[in-house]
Design an enzyme around this catalytic site. Structure first.
Site, PDB file in Angstrom:
ATOM      1  N   ILE A  32      64.871 -84.479  35.871  1.00  0.00           N
ATOM      2  CA  ILE A  32      64.733 -84.693  34.734  1.00  0.00           C
ATOM      3  C   ILE A  32      65.522 -86.160  34.380  1.00  0.00           C
ATOM      4  CG2 ILE A  32      67.098 -83.200  33.709  1.00  0.00           C
ATOM      5  CD1 ILE A  32      64.853 -82.750  31.661  1.00  0.00           C
ATOM      6  N   ASN A  87      74.078 -81.965  47.566  1.00  0.00           N
ATOM      7  CA  ASN A  87      75.351 -82.100  46.913  1.00  0.00           C
ATOM      8  C   ASN A  87      75.221 -80.239  47.603  1.00  0.00           C
ATOM      9  OD1 ASN A  87      74.794 -84.468  46.467  1.00  0.00           O
ATOM     10  ND2 ASN A  87      74.216 -84.137  44.225  1.00  0.00           N
ATOM     11  N   SER A  95      75.636 -79.593  40.251  1.00  0.00           N
ATOM     12  CA  SER A  95      75.560 -79.158  39.592  1.00  0.00           C
ATOM     13  C   SER A  95      74.561 -77.749  39.289  1.00  0.00           C
ATOM     14  CB  SER A  95      75.577 -80.457  38.559  1.00  0.00           C
ATOM     15  OG  SER A  95      74.011 -80.710  38.406  1.00  0.00           O
ATOM     16  N   HIS A 100      68.713 -77.490  46.787  1.00  0.00           N
ATOM     17  CA  HIS A 100      67.742 -78.700  46.050  1.00  0.00           C
ATOM     18  C   HIS A 100      68.198 -79.614  47.293  1.00  0.00           C
ATOM     19  CE1 HIS A 100      71.234 -79.104  43.285  1.00  0.00           C
ATOM     20  NE2 HIS A 100      71.179 -79.758  43.901  1.00  0.00           N
ATOM     21  N   LEU A 101      67.016 -80.008  48.013  1.00  0.00           N
ATOM     22  CA  LEU A 101      66.827 -81.746  48.384  1.00  0.00           C
ATOM     23  C   LEU A 101      66.660 -82.625  47.072  1.00  0.00           C
ATOM     24  CD1 LEU A 101      66.936 -79.296  50.074  1.00  0.00           C
ATOM     25  CD2 LEU A 101      65.821 -80.975  51.673  1.00  0.00           C
TER      26      LEU A 101
HETATM   27  P1  5GP Z   1      72.923 -82.030  41.777  1.00  0.00           P
HETATM   28  O1  5GP Z   1      73.933 -82.311  40.759  1.00  0.00           O
HETATM   29  O2  5GP Z   1      73.299 -80.154  41.701  1.00  0.00           O
HETATM   30  O3  5GP Z   1      72.609 -82.210  43.250  1.00  0.00           O
HETATM   31  O4  5GP Z   1      71.394 -82.501  40.582  1.00  0.00           O
HETATM   32  C1  5GP Z   1      70.540 -81.339  40.449  1.00  0.00           C
HETATM   33  C2  5GP Z   1      69.910 -82.216  39.528  1.00  0.00           C
HETATM   34  O5  5GP Z   1      68.699 -81.552  38.913  1.00  0.00           O
HETATM   35  C3  5GP Z   1      70.381 -83.003  38.899  1.00  0.00           C
HETATM   36  O6  5GP Z   1      69.336 -84.272  39.650  1.00  0.00           O
HETATM   37  C4  5GP Z   1      69.828 -82.937  37.522  1.00  0.00           C
HETATM   38  O7  5GP Z   1      69.128 -84.241  36.692  1.00  0.00           O
HETATM   39  C5  5GP Z   1      68.638 -82.179  37.268  1.00  0.00           C
HETATM   40  N1  5GP Z   1      68.194 -81.125  36.779  1.00  0.00           N
HETATM   41  C6  5GP Z   1      69.869 -80.345  35.697  1.00  0.00           C
HETATM   42  N2  5GP Z   1      68.416 -79.846  34.832  1.00  0.00           N
HETATM   43  C7  5GP Z   1      66.747 -79.984  35.299  1.00  0.00           C
HETATM   44  C8  5GP Z   1      65.580 -79.322  34.232  1.00  0.00           C
HETATM   45  O8  5GP Z   1      65.797 -79.041  33.893  1.00  0.00           O
HETATM   46  N3  5GP Z   1      64.730 -80.194  34.926  1.00  0.00           N
HETATM   47  C9  5GP Z   1      64.905 -81.268  36.127  1.00  0.00           C
HETATM   48  N4  5GP Z   1      64.095 -81.899  35.961  1.00  0.00           N
HETATM   49  N5  5GP Z   1      65.990 -81.749  36.612  1.00  0.00           N
HETATM   50  C10 5GP Z   1      66.969 -81.364  36.168  1.00  0.00           C
END
Ligand code: 5GP
Length: 114
Positions: A32, A87, A95, A100-101
């Site tokens: 997103i 991460n 976050s 997730h990759l």
């Molecule tokens: P992290 O920071 O955990 O490695 O990556 C989480 C990712 O999920 C972030 O890049 C963030 O932009 C994405 N993300 C968070 N909420 C949503 C959502 O509701 N939809 C989509 N498509 N991506 C999301």
């Protein structure tokens, strides 16, 4: 009360996402908040919070996520290269507590990462 992660809600179709690939074990959709022209998240449908919780019984599943990354890279024509990022934990910036990759491409990706 049940608390689902945002990714589990995407799997369950409770919130929309721009899905680019799906099979019985995983889902891939556009981030997103893209950090590159191509920024896709590949997630297992199984709820694994992070790399820390990956177990030996997940070896096949985690390998499958990379097979899907390779297929997407081929389909999207990422001939100049791409980066796969996972991460894990707060200091790495995780976050969403659902494994997730990140597939990042379409611009020069610097090293070391920030
Ligand atoms: P992290 O920071 O955990 O490695 O990556 C989480 C990712 O999920 C972030 O890049 C963030 O932009 C994405 N993300 C968070 N909420 C949503 C959502 O509701 N939809 C989509 N498509 N991506 C999301």
């Amino acid at each position: 009360m049940e608390t689902k992660t945002i990714f589990k809600r995407i799997i369950d179709r409770e919130i929309p996402a721009d899905i680019v690939y799906e099979d019985d074990r995983c889902l891939a959709f556009r981030d997103i908040q893209p950090q590159a022209p191509v920024h896709i998240l590949v997630i297992p449908k199984k709820e694994i919070p992070s790399v820390n919780e990956v177990s030996e019984s997940d070896e096949n599943l985690v390998g499958h996520l990379f097979v899907v990354i390779a297929k997407l890279a081929e389909q999207l024509g990422l001939k100049s290269g791409y980066r796969v990022v996972v991460n894990c934990g707060p200091e790495a910036g995780q976050s969403v507590m659902h494994l997730h990759l990140h597939l990042l491409a379409g611009r020069r990706l610097n090293w070391p990462p920030g």
